[in-house]
Design a protein around this motif. Sequence first.
Motif, PDB file in Angstrom:
ATOM      1  N   PRO A 165      39.326  83.894-121.212  1.00 36.68           N
ATOM      2  CA  PRO A 165      39.729  82.579-120.724  1.00 36.68           C
ATOM      3  C   PRO A 165      39.676  81.558-121.860  1.00 36.68           C
ATOM      4  O   PRO A 165      39.054  81.800-122.899  1.00 36.68           O
ATOM      5  CB  PRO A 165      38.669  82.249-119.670  1.00 36.68           C
ATOM      6  N   VAL A 166      40.339  80.417-121.643  1.00 40.29           N
ATOM      7  CA  VAL A 166      40.256  79.322-122.592  1.00 40.29           C
ATOM      8  C   VAL A 166      39.809  78.068-121.840  1.00 40.29           C
ATOM      9  O   VAL A 166      40.118  77.892-120.657  1.00 40.29           O
ATOM     10  CB  VAL A 166      41.617  79.103-123.315  1.00 40.29           C
ATOM     11  N   GLY A 167      39.030  77.226-122.526  1.00 38.34           N
ATOM     12  CA  GLY A 167      38.597  75.943-121.974  1.00 38.34           C
ATOM     13  C   GLY A 167      38.554  74.920-123.084  1.00 38.34           C
ATOM     14  O   GLY A 167      37.944  75.178-124.135  1.00 38.34           O
ATOM     15  N   VAL A 212      35.555  77.178-124.592  1.00 37.10           N
ATOM     16  CA  VAL A 212      35.594  78.613-124.298  1.00 37.10           C
ATOM     17  C   VAL A 212      36.809  79.208-124.984  1.00 37.10           C
ATOM     18  O   VAL A 212      37.897  78.624-124.936  1.00 37.10           O
ATOM     19  CB  VAL A 212      35.699  78.853-122.771  1.00 37.10           C
ATOM     20  N   GLY A 213      36.644  80.354-125.609  1.00 37.72           N
ATOM     21  CA  GLY A 213      37.774  81.092-126.149  1.00 37.72           C
ATOM     22  C   GLY A 213      38.172  80.619-127.537  1.00 37.72           C
ATOM     23  O   GLY A 213      37.363  80.046-128.279  1.00 37.72           O
ATOM     24  N   ASP A 214      39.432  80.864-127.871  1.00 38.45           N
ATOM     25  CA  ASP A 214      39.955  80.569-129.206  1.00 38.45           C
ATOM     26  C   ASP A 214      41.117  79.597-129.089  1.00 38.45           C
ATOM     27  O   ASP A 214      42.019  79.797-128.264  1.00 38.45           O
ATOM     28  CB  ASP A 214      40.443  81.860-129.859  1.00 38.45           C
ATOM     29  N   ALA A 215      41.113  78.574-129.955  1.00 41.96           N
ATOM     30  CA  ALA A 215      42.211  77.605-129.990  1.00 41.96           C
ATOM     31  C   ALA A 215      42.141  76.860-131.308  1.00 41.96           C
ATOM     32  O   ALA A 215      41.046  76.606-131.833  1.00 41.96           O
ATOM     33  CB  ALA A 215      42.115  76.622-128.817  1.00 41.96           C
ATOM     34  N   SER A 249      50.556  63.907-127.595  1.00 41.34           N
ATOM     35  CA  SER A 249      50.467  65.140-128.350  1.00 41.34           C
ATOM     36  C   SER A 249      51.233  66.237-127.624  1.00 41.34           C
ATOM     37  O   SER A 249      51.360  66.203-126.406  1.00 41.34           O
ATOM     38  CB  SER A 249      48.994  65.531-128.480  1.00 41.34           C
ATOM     39  N   VAL A 250      51.752  67.185-128.379  1.00 40.32           N
ATOM     40  CA  VAL A 250      52.333  68.375-127.769  1.00 40.32           C
ATOM     41  C   VAL A 250      51.335  69.508-127.952  1.00 40.32           C
ATOM     42  O   VAL A 250      50.925  69.822-129.067  1.00 40.32           O
ATOM     43  CB  VAL A 250      53.686  68.742-128.413  1.00 40.32           C
ATOM     44  N   LEU A 251      50.918  70.063-126.833  1.00 45.14           N
ATOM     45  CA  LEU A 251      49.918  71.124-126.842  1.00 45.14           C
ATOM     46  C   LEU A 251      50.622  72.462-126.673  1.00 45.14           C
ATOM     47  O   LEU A 251      51.339  72.670-125.691  1.00 45.14           O
ATOM     48  CB  LEU A 251      48.934  70.890-125.694  1.00 45.14           C
ATOM     49  N   ALA A 252      50.417  73.364-127.628  1.00 50.57           N
ATOM     50  CA  ALA A 252      51.006  74.704-127.514  1.00 50.57           C
ATOM     51  C   ALA A 252      50.183  75.540-126.542  1.00 50.57           C
ATOM     52  O   ALA A 252      48.947  75.471-126.547  1.00 50.57           O
ATOM     53  CB  ALA A 252      51.042  75.369-128.884  1.00 50.57           C
ATOM     54  N   LEU A 253      50.865  76.300-125.707  1.00 51.82           N
ATOM     55  CA  LEU A 253      50.197  77.150-124.725  1.00 51.82           C
ATOM     56  C   LEU A 253      50.596  78.598-124.932  1.00 51.82           C
ATOM     57  O   LEU A 253      51.696  78.886-125.418  1.00 51.82           O
ATOM     58  CB  LEU A 253      50.605  76.752-123.296  1.00 51.82           C
TER      59      LEU A 253
END
Length: 311
Positions: free
Chosen positions: A181-183, A165-168, A194-198
């Motif tokens: 929303p994001v999923g 869901v959404g953009d990433a 991993s480092v996940l950017a939020l």
Amino acid sequence: MTHSTSDLPAGGAAGFERVPVRAAEIGAGFTVARALPSARRRTVGAWCFLDHAGPVKFAPGGGMKVGPHPHIGLQTFTWMIDGEVLHRDSLGSEQLIRPGEVNLMTAGRGIAHSEESIDGTGGALHAAQLWIALPDAQRHCEPAFSHHPVLPALDAGGFRITVLVGDAFGLHAPPRVYSAPVGLDFVAQHGARSVLALDPGFEHALLCLSGRASVDGTPLDPEALLYVPPGRSGLKLAADPGCRLLLIGGAPLAAPPLIWWNFVACTADEIMAAADDWNAGRRFGAVTGTALARIAAPEVKSLKLRPERGR
Ligand code: MN
């Protein structure tokens, strides 16, 4: 004085909240792990419901058997990991959902659907089903259903990452949603770090769907949702080989919606009207083609609903 770990608030320096899942029966004795809503946490962005089904193997006649029931004010989002489930709805949709696929049903002013495992010889099921509360401009929209057999994905940091869901990561997921929303789904291809950017304006939550992981050193397993408050610009993810993680997020709602049974609304009157309409056979139409029994709404008039949102 110097600061030490004993000075940290109870939630830990990261402000994470551990929200235990609980067992919920969804029909014909089939039980899922419900992570949202809970007493501790009602929403994550506009995500207002999260059921984790399986992983489970079942005998012939088992699995998911949810007869026709109505929804208003939300989108149901189904992410299939293992097994096959047949969706039917009052728009006439009849759609088998297979592993790696998404079903998105927009209830708006009202829709009804049924969901059943395809299991002539028994089978398996592993899935997540979530609800997204619709914003006011869409709450009373015409109902709709869409099936998404292919979601965008990439490999990064030892994970296979699917944008649900959404953009990433420069990718856009096709399901049409309204409150940004994001999923994301993460599968550790081997031991992954991993480092996940939020987006620091979003709140997020992570649920292990299988295996074990950690988030900034906080252990994560399928027994609890980990809530991450707004203000974070990144997380360190570590996961055992084969681990699968679901991440959801969004801008915090100004006021959480009312949720009662299968309805999301602003007022108790809307919910009582929806229950009356469903039980009287009005508004929602019929789900045809299923042998499963229609599920009546519980008695609503005796319930004490919160008189307004945001409490
Ligand atoms: Mn449903």
